[in-house]
Design an enzyme around this catalytic site. Sequence first.
Site, PDB file in Angstrom:
ATOM      1  N   SER A 121      -4.605   0.789   3.027  1.00 44.47           N
ATOM      2  CA  SER A 121      -3.478   0.269   2.227  1.00 44.47           C
ATOM      3  C   SER A 121      -3.772  -0.869   1.191  1.00 44.47           C
ATOM      4  CB  SER A 121      -2.173  -0.214   3.033  1.00 44.47           C
ATOM      5  OG  SER A 121      -0.801  -0.388   2.471  1.00 44.47           O
TER       6      SER A 121
ATOM      7  N   ASP B 102       3.331  10.754   2.289  1.00 41.79           N
ATOM      8  CA  ASP B 102       3.120   9.156   2.548  1.00 41.79           C
ATOM      9  C   ASP B 102       4.094   8.517   1.631  1.00 41.79           C
ATOM     10  OD1 ASP B 102       2.433   6.356   2.553  1.00 41.79           O
ATOM     11  OD2 ASP B 102       0.250   6.904   2.235  1.00 41.79           O
TER      12      ASP B 102
ATOM     13  N   HIS C 107       1.388   7.195   6.814  1.00 45.81           N
ATOM     14  CA  HIS C 107       0.754   6.075   5.794  1.00 45.81           C
ATOM     15  C   HIS C 107      -0.351   5.488   6.756  1.00 45.81           C
ATOM     16  CE1 HIS C 107      -0.034   3.213   2.615  1.00 45.81           C
ATOM     17  NE2 HIS C 107       0.263   2.179   3.528  1.00 45.81           N
TER      18      HIS C 107
END
Length: 269
Positions: free
Chosen positions: A96, A219, A247
């Site tokens: 991320s 996601d 995610h």
Amino acid sequence: MNEAILSRNHVKVKGSGKASIMFAPGFGCDQSVWNAVAPAFEEDHRVILFDYVGSGHSDLRAYDLNRYQTLDGYAQDVLDVCEALDLKETVFVGHSVGALIGMLASIRRPELFSHLVMVGPSPCYLNDPPEYYGGFEEEQLLGLLEMMEKNYIGWATVFAATVLNQPDRPEIKEELESRFCSTDPVIARQFAKAAFFSDHREDLSKVTVPSLILQCADDIIAPATVGKYMHQHLPYSSLKQMEARGHCPHMSHPDETIQLIGDYLKAHV
């Protein structure tokens, strides 16, 4: 070796291989989020794990609001760790916002990195129609920050469920929720502001280090349109669609995550 830097970021080095691989957590998490993935690479790599200042077992005394009001401060921390360990041509695996932090570090010092593995990355979370859809409107992200300020525990519960998108896996949601709750709320909110309101689309073209983008299904945080955008604008990048939903594939689908990272390294490193 700079012990102060290693202590600041609670750096752990494992494994016995000659090649180095560094794992960076995403927002609100510490190095333990890689517990199901990182050990698989210890036989052939020197595995480096660390915490962001303000997370995990990092030195909270080192937190500086001016330094960490943007992702650049976190990118400098990554470079500090690389220099403290005398790392060269390291594989950087970031989840991320951690992927963007590694990307920014590679732009400054490309010689320190051989490849980037970006798990669920996004260069910009805000929609900017008609050219770009990051997944969020500004009022949604402002609402997230407001909830963090008013009811941090409640925010952690809701956000963990949203991020994971694994309604049939309550144990993983509880694990992620506990990680959020273990982070200082004030620092977490500042990190969220730095992450979710950043726009690094113009930085993509500056990257010279080859990369793998791992795109999860369904996601909400980094939708498929974002993964495709990154692949189109990130030089020397490969895009791989995962079967994993949500995610956090390193938590929900560690075997697939290990397999895809391993396959990429075998083919490119």
